[in-house]
Design an enzyme around this catalytic site. Structure first.
Site, mmCIF file in Angstrom:
data_model
loop_
_atom_site.group_PDB
_atom_site.id
_atom_site.type_symbol
_atom_site.label_atom_id
_atom_site.label_comp_id
_atom_site.label_asym_id
_atom_site.label_seq_id
_atom_site.Cartn_x
_atom_site.Cartn_y
_atom_site.Cartn_z
ATOM 1 N N ARG A 1 13.128 25.842 -8.167
ATOM 2 C CA ARG A 1 13.338 25.468 -6.761
ATOM 3 C C ARG A 1 12.963 24.014 -6.529
ATOM 4 N NH1 ARG A 1 10.141 29.375 -3.271
ATOM 5 N NH2 ARG A 1 8.743 29.185 -5.027
ATOM 6 N N ASN B 1 13.778 32.327 -4.203
ATOM 7 C CA ASN B 1 13.568 33.356 -5.220
ATOM 8 C C ASN B 1 13.976 34.708 -4.657
ATOM 9 O OD1 ASN B 1 12.518 31.555 -7.076
ATOM 10 N ND2 ASN B 1 10.397 32.026 -6.596
#
Length: 122
Positions: free
Chosen positions: A51, A69
């Site tokens: 990320r 996620n």
């Protein structure tokens, strides 16, 4: 938007050239077309900086959207920008260790005209 010059970007650019030399399939749309993609990344994509790297690349390349996620260990990303730029981002993510992308599910979505920036979702 001008791409920022960094060692990381140069590495990704080299990978992109290598992929082109292998005869990677060109996209059906022209590189200047704006698109929005929903991408599901499978592999070693959580707890490896995925990320963080996605946000860094998106900000550097001027893409918008988000990354999050998923409970099953995958990562979902919605990203909007030029086809070529999104492709560049994905190629860069493939090269960033310890990230390991085994497969990507892709879906085209409608554009979000007023979206600004790229963010993490929790």
């Amino acid at each position: 938007m001008k791409k920022k010059d960094s060692g990381f970007w140069k590495l990704c650019g080299k990978f992109r050239i290598a992929e082109q030399e292998k005869g990677a399939e060109p996209e059906k749309k022209t590189d200047g077309d704006m698109v929005r993609k929903k991408l599901i990344f499978k592999g070693e994509v959580q707890f490896v900086g995925f990320r963080f790297q996605s946000k860094y690349l998106a900000d550097t390349l001027g893409l918008t959207g988000y990354v999050e996620n998923l409970p099953n260990g995958d990562v979902r990303m919605e990203v909007q920008g030029r086809m070529e730029t999104i492709r560049d981002m994905i190629l860069c993510l493939h090269q960033k260790k310890p990230i390991r992308i085994d497969s990507i599910e892709e879906e085209e979505l409608p554009l979000r005209e007023r979206e600004k920036g790229f963010r993490y979702m929790w």
